[in-house]
Design an enzyme around this catalytic site. Structure first.
Site, PDB file in Angstrom:
ATOM      1  N   ASP A 261      42.985  22.079  36.157  1.00 28.91           N
ATOM      2  CA  ASP A 261      42.093  23.224  36.186  1.00 28.91           C
ATOM      3  C   ASP A 261      40.726  22.781  35.630  1.00 28.91           C
ATOM      4  OD1 ASP A 261      41.039  25.711  36.612  1.00 28.91           O
ATOM      5  OD2 ASP A 261      42.687  26.809  35.701  1.00 28.91           O
TER       6      ASP A 261
HETATM    7  C1  BGC Z   1      40.380  28.853  37.239  1.00 32.16           C
HETATM    8  C2  BGC Z   1      41.084  28.365  38.480  1.00 32.16           C
HETATM    9  C3  BGC Z   1      40.085  27.996  39.547  1.00 32.16           C
HETATM   10  C4  BGC Z   1      39.096  26.996  38.994  1.00 32.16           C
HETATM   11  C5  BGC Z   1      38.080  26.529  40.000  1.00 32.16           C
HETATM   12  C6  BGC Z   1      39.236  27.953  36.810  1.00 32.16           C
HETATM   13  O1  BGC Z   1      38.460  28.536  35.831  1.00 32.16           O
HETATM   14  O2  BGC Z   1      41.319  28.978  36.190  1.00 32.16           O
HETATM   15  O3  BGC Z   1      41.992  29.336  38.928  1.00 32.16           O
HETATM   16  O4  BGC Z   1      40.733  27.504  40.681  1.00 32.16           O
HETATM   17  O5  BGC Z   1      38.421  27.578  37.907  1.00 32.16           O
HETATM   18  O6  BGC Z   1      37.168  27.517  40.326  1.00 32.16           O
END
Ligand code: BGC
Length: 723
Positions: A261
């Site tokens: 993440d």
């Molecule tokens: C979120 C994810 C997301 C990623 C990319 C993160 O802050 O937890 O779900 O895919 O950002 O945007």
């Protein structure tokens, strides 16, 4: 033409360490008015081969420009992997995932995913960070809106349909994108519903409740999985070797890409398990995380780690190979410009909007309809549409509407004006969603004079749910209660029915509102076609059919409240103080999982379960008579639960095993009667199991019949453990 694995080997033989780490690095691109701006000076990194993936970029032309630098100007010409979050539609915004879950219809989940994939791919994007499969039993947690609700069986069905829809039959197609199942695992149980907070739950709950949807995604061939930001019992998921390497890759056989993440590898330092970026990179790599999203930890830390002998080049190669393999499966080596090469046809776009309207209407949940306040009578001449969400186009999309921000959404006011062309439709906002100002309430109350019906549109703003949007008081924000009470009071005095349309990304705690309103329709956030979809149901063109995929509590103190609880040794008895209950509120929910009314009445009778006794391999036939006692055609969702009253491990009071729209034959197979035994291995124990069928998880509304299980057996296939 397929790009044979040996080609990947040849390519890898030519790669420098910096180029390899580039393939494991994903960084963000933002947008300026004139085009994409890459974070930092990433254009050079793409050119010199030290950046292999981008996120937050869309638009065929922009992406092809970036791709051209990678393919034509970098030494090895490896195409970029470009990912974007497509949470509920890309340009055409569909209802939020929690709302879609309320349709209990796998064909809908798949169709919206397919259409979203087409739009996303037409915008040049090859990967999305969806579906979000986190089971949530805590309405405080903002990300509840992104997921399938509280139930593991439901999450499994959503996982299968979404992966199929996004990836299509052929990942290399110009209409498919790689799906990313996220966030593995148990993110939805973060302490007190606070986003990013610690998780501490049993292995049984991980395996029975939170992991099955990921197992289903793996079975469906999901291309990527994203570990959660959170830790479980002190081990951050980004570094969780046992769950990522042993369980996901080993037990479940996942051979796709693990993408961290956002900045999660660097955050291992703040978690307190890594002293510096080198240790953080080592932990993530050893756990099997392939792509470092936004932390720059692999590029910075792994060269040092290699020198110190903390990782080997083989560890790195393993990840690089998986990333290249994904690029190959996506057809990027064959033709990096395939996605976005053909502009979308207007008919496809129009059809997608019709789908958004259909799904929007099907995801609405009717919680109350006293005195048949709904549908709005055709003879209604004056309709008064009140509240801060009545004419709020931007809010209708819900949180995280991806690339859909350019698309206008239809408001309730506009939808009703269109649906009721002969009626006078008055409107007043009354209060702002989150404002403290009450001076316009009187004007709103005045405007209902002479109305035949009031439609009161209340709820949360779109950005009050989603990531980093936990709420300690999941209630109506601002002064909306003051508005509602004033409107309800005046309407009651004048004998005007009040229909509340509630917008929310989670169950809201509003027992007072449900008690006093004549009708309550939960709209969640229906997306682009919100106003049309809502008007279709309010005006009676479509009968409501949505069922809540998550329990609605009466009080915040009941959270987490979910239907599949275990009995405990002292289950609630009203007359006995020393039983499991509160002094100040009942244990029962305001509305149980699966609840949702329609126009008319459905009756259940004559549950038949045959044969009366089964062994491990036998099928069970379950039938029930579902009678529509109303005057119009409706769609009924029939739920099938089981309860195992006596087993080696105490089982939940109810466990969902099936749900089906009434047109389809209900059915289940005997294998679904297994559970994880004392040793967490799947087992079918002999004894009696209750089969319960009905309209929701309220035990008093279920018909039941016992079935005897003869065999006792263990199941050998390991992956069944999570199936
Ligand atoms: C979120 C994810 C997301 C990623 C990319 C993160 O802050 O937890 O779900 O895919 O950002 O945007």
């Amino acid at each position: 033409m397929m790009f044979p694995v040996s080609k990947i080997d040849k390519l890898m033989a030519r790669m420098t360490l910096a180029e390899k780490l580039g393939q494991l690095t994903m960084t963000a691109a933002g947008f300026a008015v004139t085009g994409p701006v890459l974070a930092g000076d990433s254009t050079d990194s793409i050119r010199n081969g030290t950046l292999g993936s981008l996120l937050n970029l869309f638009g065929a032309r922009h992406i092809q420009d970036m791709q051209r630098i990678a393919v034509e100007e970098s030494r090895l010409g490896i195409p970029l992997l470009i990912g974007f979050d497509v949470i509920h539609g890309h340009r055409t915004v569909f209802p939020v995932p929690l709302a879609e879950a309320a349709t209990f219809d796998a064909s809908i989940w798949e169709r919206t995913a397919r259409e979203a994939a087409r739009e996303t791919a037409a915008d040049g994007v090859a990967m999305t960070f969806a579906p979000m499969l986190d089971v949530s039993r805590d309405p405080r947690w903002g990300r509840t809106v992104e997921g399938p609700g509280e139930d593991p069986w439901l999450a499994v069905q959503v996982a299968r349909a979404k992966v199929r829809g996004l990836q299509g039959d052929d990942l290399a197609s110009a209409e498919s994108v790689a799906a990313t199942a996220k966030h593995f695992c148990a993110y939805g149980t973060s302490t007190a519903g606070r986003d990013y907070a610690s998780v501490d739950i049993s292995e049984r709950t991980v395996r029975e409740v939170h992991a099955p949807a990921f197992a289903a995604a793996v079975d469906a061939g999901v291309a990527a999985i994203m570990p959660a930001f959170t830790d479980i019992a002190g081990i951050p998921m980004t570094a969780h070797k046992a769950l990522l390497r042993d369980c996901l890759r080993g037990e479940l056989g996942f051979d796709g890409v693990l993408v961290s993440d956002y900045n999660a590898i660097r955050e291992l330092i703040r978690h307190g398990v890594a002293g510096d970026i080198v240790e953080a990179a080592v932990l993530a790599l050893k756990a099997g995380v392939d792509i470092d999203m936004m932390a720059g930890a692999y590029r910075e830390g792994l060269p040092v780690a290699l020198e110190r002998g903390l990782v080997t080049i083989a560890d790195i190669d393993e990840c690089v190979r998986r990333v290249l393999r994904l690029k190959e499966r996506l057809g990027l080596f064959d033709d990096p410009y395939r996605r976005g090469a053909t502009p979308e046809q207007p008919e496809a776009i129009a059809a997608r909007r019709r789908l958004a309207r259909e799904v929007g209407a099907k995801s609405l949940v009717l919680l109350k309809n006293a005195g048949d306040a709904l549908p709005i009578a055709e003879r209604s001449a004056r309709v008064c549409v009140l509240g801060p969400l009545a004419d709020a186009a931007r809010e209708m999309r819900g949180p995280w509407a991806g690339a859909g921000y350019e698309e206008p959404s239809v408001t309730v006011l506009a939808g009703l004006r269109e649906a009721l062309p002969n009626a006078t439709v008055a409107h007043a906002e009354g209060v702002k969603i989150d404002g403290q100002e009450t001076s316009r309430i009187a004007e709103a109350v005045e405007s209902l004079r002479g109305a035949d019906v009031v439609v009161l549109c209340l709820g949360e703003a779109a950005d009050m749910s989603g990531e980093a949007a936990s709420r300690a008081f999941p209630e109506l924000p601002g002064e909306q209660r003051a508005l509602a009470e004033a409107v309800l009071e005046r309407a009651r005095g004048a004998g005007i029915p009040v229909v509340v349309v509630l917008f929310c990304g989670r169950p809201l705690i509003v027992p007072w509102l449900v008690e006093r309103a004549d009708a309550v329709l939960v709209a969640w956030f229906p997306g682009r076609e919100a106003g049309h979809a809502i008007a279709d149901v309010l005006a009676g063109r479509v009968a409501p059919s949505g069922r809540t995929p998550i329990t609605w509590p009466r009080a915040i103190g009941q959270i987490p409240l979910f239907y599949a609880q275990r009995s405990g040794g002292r289950p609630e008895k009203p007359a006995d103080r020393f039983t499991s209950k509160y002094l100040d509120v009942a244990n029962s929910p305001l509305f149980p999982f699966g609840f949702g009314l329609t126009y008319g009445r459905i009756a259940y009778a004559n549950l038949q379960v045959t044969p009366a006794s089964v062994a491990a391999e036998d099928d069970i036939e379950i039938s029930v008579d579902v009678t529509n006692e109303g005057a119009r055609a409706v769609e009924e969702t029939v739920f099938l639960f089981v309860r195992d009253r006596v087993a080696s491990v105490a089982r939940p009071l109810l466990e969902l095993k099936g749900a089906t729209k009434v047109a389809v034959e209900p059915g289940a197979t005997a294998t679904e009667l297994r559970f994880l035994g004392v040793d967490l291995e799947p087992v079918l124990e002999s004894g009696e199991i209750e089969i319960l069928v009905g309209p929701c998880a309220d035990p008093t509304q279920l018909l039941w019949s016992p079935i005897a299980v003869r065999a006792q057996g263990r199941f050998s296939s390991e992956s069944d453990a999570l199936a």
